[in-house]
Design a protein around this motif. Sequence first.
Motif, PDB file in Angstrom:
ATOM      1  N   THR A 152       0.879  -1.288   0.060  1.00  0.00           N
ATOM      2  CA  THR A 152       0.082   0.045  -0.118  1.00  0.00           C
ATOM      3  C   THR A 152       0.769   1.196  -0.064  1.00  0.00           C
ATOM      4  OG1 THR A 152      -1.591  -1.184   1.357  1.00  0.00           O
ATOM      5  CG2 THR A 152      -1.810   0.952   1.372  1.00  0.00           C
ATOM      6  N   GLN A 185     -10.312   8.373   5.189  1.00  0.00           N
ATOM      7  CA  GLN A 185     -10.886   7.172   4.529  1.00  0.00           C
ATOM      8  C   GLN A 185      -9.542   6.066   4.858  1.00  0.00           C
ATOM      9  OE1 GLN A 185     -11.700   7.712   0.359  1.00  0.00           O
ATOM     10  NE2 GLN A 185     -12.955   9.521   0.681  1.00  0.00           N
ATOM     11  N   GLN A 186     -10.168   4.816   4.836  1.00  0.00           N
ATOM     12  CA  GLN A 186      -9.295   3.835   5.209  1.00  0.00           C
ATOM     13  C   GLN A 186      -8.529   3.130   4.073  1.00  0.00           C
ATOM     14  OE1 GLN A 186     -12.122   1.366   7.195  1.00  0.00           O
ATOM     15  NE2 GLN A 186     -11.934   2.609   9.199  1.00  0.00           N
ATOM     16  N   ILE A 187      -7.351   3.152   4.395  1.00  0.00           N
ATOM     17  CA  ILE A 187      -6.456   2.330   3.301  1.00  0.00           C
ATOM     18  C   ILE A 187      -5.887   1.084   4.009  1.00  0.00           C
ATOM     19  CG2 ILE A 187      -5.942   4.001   1.619  1.00  0.00           C
ATOM     20  CD1 ILE A 187      -3.398   4.372   2.665  1.00  0.00           C
ATOM     21  N   ASN A 231      -3.398   0.130   5.262  1.00  0.00           N
ATOM     22  CA  ASN A 231      -2.051   0.111   5.879  1.00  0.00           C
ATOM     23  C   ASN A 231      -1.935   0.464   7.392  1.00  0.00           C
ATOM     24  OD1 ASN A 231      -2.600   2.938   6.246  1.00  0.00           O
ATOM     25  ND2 ASN A 231      -0.832   3.665   5.213  1.00  0.00           N
TER      26      ASN A 231
END
Length: 424
Positions: A113, A151-153, A155
């Motif tokens: 990511t 926002q979630q990524i 990592n």
Amino acid sequence: MDPLDPHAVAGAAPPPPPPPAPPAPGTTPEQDEASGPRVVRTDEGAEDGLAKCLRCGATEISLNPANGNLRCSYCRFEWQSGNALETLDLNGAIGELTGVVVGSGTADIVPSTDEVLTFRCTACGAEVVIDTRTGTQARCHWCRNTLSMNQQIPNGAVPDMVLPFSMTKAAAVQSIADFVTKRTFFAHPRFKEEFNPENVMGVYLPYMVVDINAHARLTGQGEHQTRSYTVKSGDTEKRVYDADVYDVVREFDIHIDDLTVESSRERLNQSTSQNSNNIINSIMPFDVENSVRYDSNYLSGFASERRDSNIDQLAPVATVQAEDIARHKANETLAFYDRGVRWDAEQVEVVGQRWVSAYLPVWLYSYHETKPNGRSFLHYVAVNARTGETMGSVPVNQRRLLLVAGAVQVVGTVLFALITLVGG
Ligand SMILES: [Zn+2]
Ligand SMILES: [Zn+2]
């Protein structure tokens, strides 16, 4: 908070399984137990970019650690994100929990990511870089607005929820100073000299908050004493005990609410020679039920340690704790077996589990001690930024400690002598 709720004891039949719950809002109903965990999206509606004050539109927003609210630095307007567990439907009855339910912020970390993200500033159009290894905010270098990543990524940088600081730095400094003052007699002179609680840092540590619905069954044998008497054989007397032996079964449901598991690999490593992780454990618990929905502004001005462990790696830790709780709960019902119970089999079947990722707030004072052999040892004093609970390690003045130990020994010897005199 009632972490334990055993329903039945000895030999009771397990309750019938609850009917399947209808899919909660914000979940993906097409996923069932067979295809993996049910994921509750916790960043629905979260927007990256300019997070503005609801009243004046400024982006200079930070946490007011006196009360845990977000505060606009311009107009002083204060507000708070909604309660995470309630608004995200991650708070359903534990007894009805089946399968695996997870917040989307617990997603497995994907090593590839991108950690450095580029956002377009919607105020002026400039491109702004946020390095998610060090934070989730950056200031636009042209218009000075703050940009946030919400926002979630995958990592580990954005959890499902955050428990805001509700203790000011000044209060933490006081608490740390009190803690150290009580121990200065034994403290190393160099530590006393260099002690500067102003260096305290606010840091959000990553945790998984776990609810477990489990069924426990323990089987074994217990002994109950019926008689004790003395038997003479020749000149010697012997004490003899008679006991009945029973087959013992304990079968019950346990509901574990808000178990907190460290999700930083470094902190999971419990080796105290290398670090002082047990200090963090001893300032537990946190009132995680008051966590709010994640908003980068809660982290403004604080450090944060990113989660680097996945549910797979943490599940065994949670299971062991569930087993410990089950055994402990069973032991409370064994008073009749005054000569003890030996369990032959202990089964704890996890019927349902719910995982939510969270940042928990700690004020941390650290101090590097260089030992005479040249090795460095890191000491901490940590303050739970919700409850004020304080614990730490202070470098010890070995000579003074030895002198005091010697004095105690002398006092002990004198006391012993007195007792002997009186007794004689
Ligand atoms: Zn404002
Ligand atoms: Zn800009």
